[in-house]
Motif scaffolding. Structure first.
Motif, PDB file in Angstrom:
ATOM      1  N   LEU A  49      -0.711  13.444 -26.769  1.00 20.67           N
ATOM      2  CA  LEU A  49      -1.647  13.799 -25.699  1.00 20.67           C
ATOM      3  C   LEU A  49      -2.393  12.525 -25.302  1.00 20.67           C
ATOM      4  CD1 LEU A  49      -3.073  17.282 -26.783  1.00 20.67           C
ATOM      5  CD2 LEU A  49      -1.071  16.724 -25.415  1.00 20.67           C
ATOM      6  N   HIS A  79      -5.289  14.091 -22.536  1.00 27.14           N
ATOM      7  CA  HIS A  79      -6.202  15.094 -23.101  1.00 27.14           C
ATOM      8  C   HIS A  79      -6.532  14.748 -24.560  1.00 27.14           C
ATOM      9  CE1 HIS A  79      -4.473  17.507 -19.708  1.00 27.14           C
ATOM     10  NE2 HIS A  79      -5.745  17.808 -19.575  1.00 27.14           N
ATOM     11  N   TYR A 103      -5.659  22.442 -27.757  1.00 28.14           N
ATOM     12  CA  TYR A 103      -4.396  21.712 -27.635  1.00 28.14           C
ATOM     13  C   TYR A 103      -3.719  21.518 -28.989  1.00 28.14           C
ATOM     14  CZ  TYR A 103      -4.697  20.440 -22.691  1.00 28.14           C
ATOM     15  OH  TYR A 103      -4.706  20.477 -21.321  1.00 28.14           O
ATOM     16  N   TYR A 134      -0.155  23.931 -25.606  1.00 24.79           N
ATOM     17  CA  TYR A 134      -0.486  23.093 -24.451  1.00 24.79           C
ATOM     18  C   TYR A 134      -0.936  23.957 -23.277  1.00 24.79           C
ATOM     19  CZ  TYR A 134      -0.332  19.039 -21.366  1.00 24.79           C
ATOM     20  OH  TYR A 134      -0.682  18.023 -20.510  1.00 24.79           O
ATOM     21  N   GLU A 171       1.881  11.762 -20.536  1.00 23.67           N
ATOM     22  CA  GLU A 171       1.707  12.925 -21.413  1.00 23.67           C
ATOM     23  C   GLU A 171       2.642  14.060 -21.025  1.00 23.67           C
ATOM     24  OE1 GLU A 171      -1.782  16.142 -21.552  1.00 23.67           O
ATOM     25  OE2 GLU A 171      -2.393  14.238 -22.434  1.00 23.67           O
TER      26      GLU A 171
END
Length: 412
Positions: free
Chosen positions: A27, A30, A70, A74, A146
């Protein structure tokens, strides 16, 4: 204020550890850095909008935990973020009303964003603050990296640029603060992307930085043609949000019911102990101290009345426990409550549940009714509980005063 600051410090430490141990390293966008950006932007907007302390606490807790989910999933991570955040808040002994407010903030960040109040608007704008920051080009590259990694895709720079143009054209900030501080920079990024797109086509595009409406629409791409799956995904996120809302409301009702029962048990225990002492100690000696007959009677009456109302607060209501086929077809029976089916055979109950699950409107209606009647039961519990506590509190004062007066008279 200091207590809230301590809770936020604990939340920050837990989220940092959570990202370090549980959130995948793939990630790139995020990550913890993004969470820190959202917390910082939320804090700035909360200060500028002079939020009440409770709203500020709910907002900042939501900002810290909004991407914690997460670690589990996702797409649709928001409901898992809510679970992690609720667990932390309950461990800290925070009020359920504040937890519900925080949960709504987290759920409001799911796409498409749909904030319902000022603090939800703030966190939605804070989550998109990067669109109006100088670092947007770098952040956009990280997000592309990502998505390519997580979903095993290979989105080209051209396709990604078009996706970003459409997103920036359609996106709106909700708060005046964001429209003032983030929107102009976001429009500058949009103009830069449009210029690159025009250059790639060999065209010249003039776009005023301050407007979106005048931007010429791009030709539809393959992503736009796949509108149905996107709509289904949005609907799926909405359904998950509704399910999370019902789950949180049910948990809150159950917690409040347990609290009411606990308070009623305290009242029953205290008053029965007092009554036991009255019967075993005072009654045998009243013949020698006649002046205490009236105070003893008052105290006994107070304790007995308080116990009666406390018992009424916890006494269950007996229902029929059966439903008919006609009840199901007319959508009258609520099969989510055990009192409506505990006398039925398993086959009949299975049939009724399948009918309900096949009809989403009936299912949602049943869930709404279940929440409503849980609320009615809670109202009855707290009504009798309030009477019990009031009787005990004021009655105890009267009884003590009457004992004091009787003692004074006896001394004469």
């Amino acid at each position: 204020m200091e207590a809230n600051s301590g809770i936020l410090d604990k939340a920050a430490n837990q989220v940092r550890q959570h990202f370090e141990k549980n959130v995948p390293a793939t990630l790139y966008f995020h990550d913890l850095h993004h969470t820190l950006q959202v917390v910082d932007a939320s804090s700035q907007m909360a200060a500028a909008m002079h939020l009440p302390e409770e709203d500020r606490l709910a907002l900042l807790l939501a900002a810290w935990f909004h991407d914690a989910g997460y670690s589990t999933q996702y797409e649709g991570h928001e409901e898992y973020s809510v679970e992690i955040a609720c667990k932390f808040c309950r461990e800290q002994g925070l009020a359920e009303a504040l937890i519900a407010k925080m949960s709504s903030c987290i759920l409001a960040t799911s796409m498409p964003q749909s904030p319902a109040n000022p603090i939800e608007q703030i966190i939605c704008d804070a989550d998109m603050a990067h669109l109006g920051s100088a670092h947007y080009p770098e952040e956009s590259k990280l997000l592309r990296k990502e998505i390519n990694t997580v979903f095993n895709k290979d989105i080209s720079k051209k396709a990604w640029r078009r996706t970003n143009i459409r997103f920036l054209q359609e996106h709106r900030y909700f708060t005046e603060y964001a429209r003032t501080h983030f929107e102009p920079v976001k429009q500058a990024h949009l103009k830069a992307l449009l210029d690159k797109e025009a250059a790639a086509k060999g065209e010249t595009v003039e776009t005023p930085v301050g407007t979106i409406e005048d931007v010429p629409a791009l030709e539809p791409t393959s992503t736009e043609k796949e509108k149905k799956p996107v709509d289904k995904a949005s609907q799926s996120r909405t359904d998950r949000g509704i399910a999370t809302m019902f789950r949180i409301m049910s948990e809150n009702h159950v917690s409040l019911s347990q609290m009411a029962d606990s308070k009623a048990n305290i009242m029953i225990s205290v008053n029965t102990i007092v009554l036991s002492i009255l019967v075993s100690v005072l009654l045998g000696k009243l013949q020698y101290y006649p002046q205490f007959i009236l105070p003893t009677a008052i105290l006994a009456l107070v304790c007995l009345t308080a116990v009666i109302f406390a018992i009424r607060a916890t006494r269950p209501t007996i229902t029929g426990g059966v439903f008919t086929e006609e009840d199901i077809r007319q959508k009258k029976a609520n099969l989510l409550f055990f009192g409506n089916f505990f006398k039925m055979e398993l086959k009949e109950y299975e049939w009724g549940m399948k009918e309900m699950m096949n009809d989403s409107e009936y299912l949602y209606d049943s869930m709404i009714k279940d929440i409503y009647y849980l609320g009615k039961v809670l109202a009855r519990k707290y009504y009798y509980l309030r009477i019990s506590y009031n009787v005990f509190m004021y009655g105890l004062v009267v009884a003590v005063l009457s004992f004091a007066i009787a003692s004074f008279i006896g001394m004469k």
